[in-house]
Design an enzyme around this catalytic site. Structure first.
Site, PDB file in Angstrom:
ATOM      1  N   LYS A   1      30.524   5.400  14.181  1.00  0.00           N
ATOM      2  CA  LYS A   1      31.648   5.001  15.034  1.00  0.00           C
ATOM      3  C   LYS A   1      31.245   3.728  15.755  1.00  0.00           C
ATOM      4  O   LYS A   1      30.054   3.465  15.918  1.00  0.00           O
ATOM      5  CB  LYS A   1      31.937   6.088  16.076  1.00  0.00           C
ATOM      6  CG  LYS A   1      33.365   6.085  16.564  1.00  0.00           C
ATOM      7  CD  LYS A   1      34.273   6.796  15.579  1.00  0.00           C
ATOM      8  CE  LYS A   1      35.731   6.648  15.946  1.00  0.00           C
ATOM      9  NZ  LYS A   1      36.547   7.606  15.151  1.00  0.00           N
TER      10      LYS A   1
ATOM     11  N   ASP B   1      40.737   3.089  14.959  1.00  0.00           N
ATOM     12  CA  ASP B   1      40.788   4.267  15.828  1.00  0.00           C
ATOM     13  C   ASP B   1      41.731   3.834  16.965  1.00  0.00           C
ATOM     14  O   ASP B   1      42.537   2.918  16.751  1.00  0.00           O
ATOM     15  CB  ASP B   1      39.379   4.636  16.333  1.00  0.00           C
ATOM     16  CG  ASP B   1      39.320   5.999  17.013  1.00  0.00           C
ATOM     17  OD1 ASP B   1      39.290   7.011  16.306  1.00  0.00           O
ATOM     18  OD2 ASP B   1      39.328   6.063  18.269  1.00  0.00           O
TER      19      ASP B   1
ATOM     20  N   GLY C   1      50.811  11.838  23.182  1.00  0.00           N
ATOM     21  CA  GLY C   1      50.591  10.477  22.701  1.00  0.00           C
ATOM     22  C   GLY C   1      51.783  10.008  21.888  1.00  0.00           C
ATOM     23  O   GLY C   1      52.725  10.769  21.623  1.00  0.00           O
TER      24      GLY C   1
HETATM   25  O1  2IT Z   1      38.490   9.533  13.878  1.00  0.00           O
HETATM   26  C1  2IT Z   1      38.641   9.168  12.694  1.00  0.00           C
HETATM   27  O2  2IT Z   1      38.405   9.925  11.748  1.00  0.00           O
HETATM   28  C2  2IT Z   1      39.124   7.808  12.455  1.00  0.00           C
HETATM   29  N1  2IT Z   1      39.375   7.088  13.410  1.00  0.00           N
HETATM   30  C3  2IT Z   1      39.282   7.288  11.060  1.00  0.00           C
HETATM   31  C4  2IT Z   1      37.969   6.847  10.520  1.00  0.00           C
HETATM   32  C5  2IT Z   1      38.041   6.163   9.160  1.00  0.00           C
HETATM   33  O3  2IT Z   1      36.983   5.667   8.743  1.00  0.00           O
HETATM   34  O4  2IT Z   1      39.101   6.095   8.552  1.00  0.00           O
END
Ligand code: 2IT
Length: 445
Positions: A124, A164, A235
């Site tokens: 992340k 994200d 949301g």
């Molecule tokens: O929390 C998640 O799974 C995402 N934001 C997507 C991550 C992705 O690599 O598509």
């Protein structure tokens, strides 16, 4: 492995990283019993190795705003674990972003990605940059400055970022453009790309669609269906939008949505016109929801509150971590909620989860329910590698298959003696076992 001891060590090493510690505690508690049946895990210190990221990059991101002023943000990438595939996970741009939040998200991503059946590790990243209220030019310059640092650490076989919160198609486009320029290759290193340069059909809707497929399976498991049920969503970003579209399509009545200003209660439920209105509102770089109530009589806007006080059959938090607490859970249960599908990452606090499980209400955790998003990212990688595009039907069919497979894993590993399916336990054990086995077989790294 003793959860208390391991947690005490982590609390000493990473004081104050509350979200990270919360996510680790949840997983370790779920897997403790199974883990201790495997002496090889203990001997190889799998848990101790899994809870620390492989590495973390932090960098500064200077950029120039529209007034010519120099702005400074922080950028991060947490590469958590790549035992089963390249690091994979989104980038979050939000003022709240810090290392604790990105470590919790990266840690969750390991198990989520393992559940998808695709070969992807966990990562992340992001920044404390706030895209809200910024011009297109400012967002572009920020994304370019961010990628100027990040590009060295990523690649199609090493680390594949995506979106994200705060990172949608626009940001991914600017980030990808800069990566392509610097790396001088079109290998599709980010996912969530536009359709003209390697994106996959259904990726924008995938998290929400997958969540509705998963909740439908949870209900089917209990002889029930979403059609005609009242659903509350929080949301109204990309995720809630996809969930609202699909839930409405299968005949559920979506009666709430929310923003930082409060929530909307619409007893008639959302429809195509109302969803379009929300999309337009969002396109004006706004995440408030109050104008909905002015536009659609019969609905009400409740300022400064969250939608969990509304009586529904199914609750689906779609906003952010810890958005539904113990009190909210108690209220939902008292009002007759029957299923909870957590779509946000760690949307429910530990107290809320305990209450749902105590009340024997099926609760699907984020890492299972929202895995459709990253799953379609995985399929985008596959299409890029093959240099072709699948049809909508093909991608949707695979999304269905993946969500069914995740549901089956949860049932297999999470069914308790009284027949209650503990989806949290099931998801954590299923995801963990795959990664742990792969770590055992590959040696100490
Ligand atoms: O929390 C998640 O799974 C995402 N934001 C997507 C991550 C992705 O690599 O598509």
């Amino acid at each position: 492995m003793k959860v208390q001891e391991l947690m005490a060590t982590l609390e000493r090493k990473h004081p104050g990283q509350s979200e990270y510690l919360q996510a680790v505690r949840e997983v370790l508690t779920s897997i403790e019993a199974v883990y201790n049946e495997h002496p090889e895990f203990e001997a190889l210190k799998i848990a101790e190795r899994l809870v620390e990221p492989d590495r973390i990059f932090t960098f500064k991101v200077p950029w120039v705003d529209d007034r010519g002023q120099v702005q400074l943000n922080l950028g991060y990438r947490v590469q958590f674990n790549n035992a089963i595939g390249p690091y994979k996970g989104g980038l979050r741009f939000h003022p709240s972003v810090n290392l604790s939040i990105l470590k919790f998200l990266g840690f969750e991503q390991i198990f989520k990605n393992a559940l998808t059946t695709l070969p992807m590790g966990g990562a992340k990243g992001g920044s404390d940059f706030n895209p809200k209220g910024k011009s297109d030019g400012e967002v572009m310059r920020f994304c370019q400055a961010f990628m100027t640092e990040l590009w060295r650490y990523i690649g199609p076989e090493t680390d594949v970022p995506a979106g994200d919160i705060g990172v949608g198609a626009r940001e991914v486009g600017y980030l990808y453009g800069m990566y392509r320029k610097l790396a001088r290759e079109n290998t599709g290193v980010l996912t969530g790309k536009g359709m003209t340069f390697g994106g996959s059909l259904i990726r924008p809707e995938a998290t929400g669609f997958g969540a509705v497929y998963f909740v439908s399976q949870m209900m089917q498991q209990h002889g029930d269906t979403l059609a005609g049920k009242r659903v509350s969503l929080s949301g109204f970003g990309n995720v809630a939008w996809g969930a609202a579209l699909k839930a409405t399509e299968v005949g559920a009545k979506v009666v709430t949505l929310s923003g930082p200003d409060g929530y909307i209660y619409d007893p008639d439920g959302l429809n195509a016109e109302k969803i379009d209105f929300m999309l337009e509102l969002r396109a004006s770089n706004n995440d408030i929801v109050a104008p909905y109530a002015e536009r659609f009589p019969g609905s009400t806007f409740v300022a400064g509150a969250r939608p969990w006080e509304v009586a529904v059959d199914v609750a689906m938090p779609c906003a952010t971590q810890n958005e539904l607490n113990g009190e909210d859970a108690a209220r939902l249960i008292a009002n007759g909620v029957r299923y909870v599908g957590e779509v946000s990452n760690m949307g429910c606090t530990p107290e809320a989860i305990d209450r749902f499980i105590e009340a024997r209400i099926p609760y699907g955790p984020g890492k299972a329910v929202n895995a459709g998003g990253v799953a379609i990212s995985g399929l985008e990688m596959t299409q890029n590698a093959m240099k072709l595009n699948w049809s909508r039907e093909e991608v949707d069919r695979r999304l269905h298959e993946i969500m069914s497979s995740i549901h089956a894993s949860c049932v297999r590993y999470g069914t308790e003696a009284d027949g209650y399916v503990n989806y949290m336990k099931g998801a954590n054990i299923a995801g963990f076992m795959k990664v742990a086995r792969s770590m055992v077989e590959q040696g100490i790294l």
